[in-house]
Design an enzyme around this catalytic site. Sequence first.
Site, PDB file in Angstrom:
ATOM      1  N   TYR A  90       0.854  -1.186   0.000  1.00 24.39           N
ATOM      2  CA  TYR A  90       0.000   0.000   0.000  1.00 24.39           C
ATOM      3  C   TYR A  90       0.892   1.239   0.000  1.00 24.39           C
ATOM      4  O   TYR A  90       1.599   1.514   0.974  1.00 24.39           O
ATOM      5  CB  TYR A  90      -0.899   0.043   1.237  1.00 24.39           C
ATOM      6  CG  TYR A  90      -1.977  -1.017   1.309  1.00 24.39           C
ATOM      7  CD1 TYR A  90      -2.298  -1.812   0.229  1.00 24.39           C
ATOM      8  CD2 TYR A  90      -2.685  -1.216   2.500  1.00 24.39           C
ATOM      9  CE1 TYR A  90      -3.286  -2.772   0.316  1.00 24.39           C
ATOM     10  CE2 TYR A  90      -3.686  -2.164   2.587  1.00 24.39           C
ATOM     11  CZ  TYR A  90      -3.981  -2.955   1.503  1.00 24.39           C
ATOM     12  OH  TYR A  90      -4.971  -3.902   1.588  1.00 24.39           O
TER      13      TYR A  90
ATOM     14  N   SER B  65     -22.788   3.689  -0.286  1.00 19.40           N
ATOM     15  CA  SER B  65     -22.751   4.867   0.569  1.00 19.40           C
ATOM     16  C   SER B  65     -23.393   6.002  -0.215  1.00 19.40           C
ATOM     17  O   SER B  65     -23.917   5.790  -1.310  1.00 19.40           O
ATOM     18  CB  SER B  65     -21.311   5.230   0.960  1.00 19.40           C
ATOM     19  OG  SER B  65     -20.603   5.738  -0.159  1.00 19.40           O
TER      20      SER B  65
ATOM     21  N   LEU C 130     -18.473  -1.847   1.938  1.00 18.86           N
ATOM     22  CA  LEU C 130     -19.164  -0.719   1.306  1.00 18.86           C
ATOM     23  C   LEU C 130     -18.958  -0.728  -0.208  1.00 18.86           C
ATOM     24  O   LEU C 130     -19.286   0.252  -0.884  1.00 18.86           O
ATOM     25  CB  LEU C 130     -18.669   0.610   1.882  1.00 18.86           C
ATOM     26  CG  LEU C 130     -18.769   0.762   3.400  1.00 18.86           C
ATOM     27  CD1 LEU C 130     -18.332   2.159   3.821  1.00 18.86           C
ATOM     28  CD2 LEU C 130     -20.186   0.483   3.877  1.00 18.86           C
TER      29      LEU C 130
ATOM     30  N   ARG D  92     -16.328  -0.415  -1.913  1.00 23.30           N
ATOM     31  CA  ARG D  92     -15.427   0.701  -2.251  1.00 23.30           C
ATOM     32  C   ARG D  92     -16.156   2.033  -2.371  1.00 23.30           C
ATOM     33  O   ARG D  92     -15.869   2.852  -3.242  1.00 23.30           O
ATOM     34  CB  ARG D  92     -14.660   0.378  -3.531  1.00 23.30           C
ATOM     35  CG  ARG D  92     -13.754  -0.823  -3.340  1.00 23.30           C
ATOM     36  CD  ARG D  92     -13.178  -1.344  -4.634  1.00 23.30           C
ATOM     37  NE  ARG D  92     -12.358  -2.516  -4.342  1.00 23.30           N
ATOM     38  CZ  ARG D  92     -12.837  -3.751  -4.168  1.00 23.30           C
ATOM     39  NH1 ARG D  92     -14.132  -3.966  -4.294  1.00 23.30           N
ATOM     40  NH2 ARG D  92     -12.040  -4.762  -3.892  1.00 23.30           N
ATOM     41  N   GLY D  93     -17.112   2.227  -1.490  1.00 26.54           N
ATOM     42  CA  GLY D  93     -17.839   3.484  -1.443  1.00 26.54           C
ATOM     43  C   GLY D  93     -19.112   3.487  -2.253  1.00 26.54           C
ATOM     44  O   GLY D  93     -19.917   4.423  -2.152  1.00 26.54           O
TER      45      GLY D  93
END
Length: 338
Positions: A62, A218, A212, A214-215
């Site tokens: 990362y 939401s 989620l 990756r959003g």
Amino acid sequence: MTNSPHSPSTTLGHGGPRVSRIGLGAMGMSGMYGATDDRESTATLHAAIDAGITLIDTGDFYGAGHNELLIGKAIAERAREDVLLSVKFGALRGPDGSFAGFDGRPAAVRNSLTYSLTRLGVDHIDIYRPARLDPDVPIEDTVGAIADLVEAGYVRHIGLSEVGADTLRRAAAVHPIVDLQIEYSLITRGIEDEILPVARELGVGITAYGVLSRGLLSDTFRAGGAPADAADFRTHSPRFQGENLTRNLRLVDALADIAAAHGVSVAQLAIAWALSRGTDIVPVIGARTRARLTETLDALAVSLTPAELADLEAAAPAASVAGDRYAPAQMAALDSER
């Protein structure tokens, strides 16, 4: 739907460590979803630990080590026993950020651990796991190498990531596996067919990422459409492209209506759904800011009735999601999808 307290912790796998009911995923703090702020990331890590989140998940790839350095500095200001570090290793990257496969050779395992210990500033990793299955190295060899590091005291527990049921069985025959990190959400439920039953049979916990999506699950993209930052991982994700995104946002709109009726966010519904699947499933949520962390923690108080769970699944059936969860080349590298 009622608001009620949940147990703040659970046991990860059979005989594994005690961990917070929700984990914090740190990948987004190192540029995978666009621009980041180290100061806010550090404040979010501190707030998570102060709120009782013990499980922090990272990967040595990362930000090409940035994420481990960030976490190392943040946890240096906290008691080591308050943090359970879950580290993925083995992903190979080029200087342009491209991925170049995975290395699960025993020598690579030891080498990767050495660098992670240094960047994190710790003397042991709590859960160490290959990021993916190396197709050229038997899983027994990779797990055996980590087992040697457990015996030497550098690693406490062994985990896996995105492997299928057969690979999980083979790995568990070499050394106890405390958890399988794998994508699992309201609209990504493929593990329910075979992988989850085998994990439960073997006493392996699930640390669920992508809760989620990756959003997507939401309010992030409902007004603004697709991600615009070229550095954002989601610009290459089929679920965020063209007509796929349009179709998927219709599912999110249906969930938003349910969320509004109960005074919670779509993200909180998605987290509550994941929590409802069992205490052996620990959602790992990628909150990059303190505001998102607060929203995540508040989801612990959301209790869904069986009827409400059925309503959620009817509003956003997994079979209706458009597009794979990764681009074709990455999907081909997933043992869990074979």
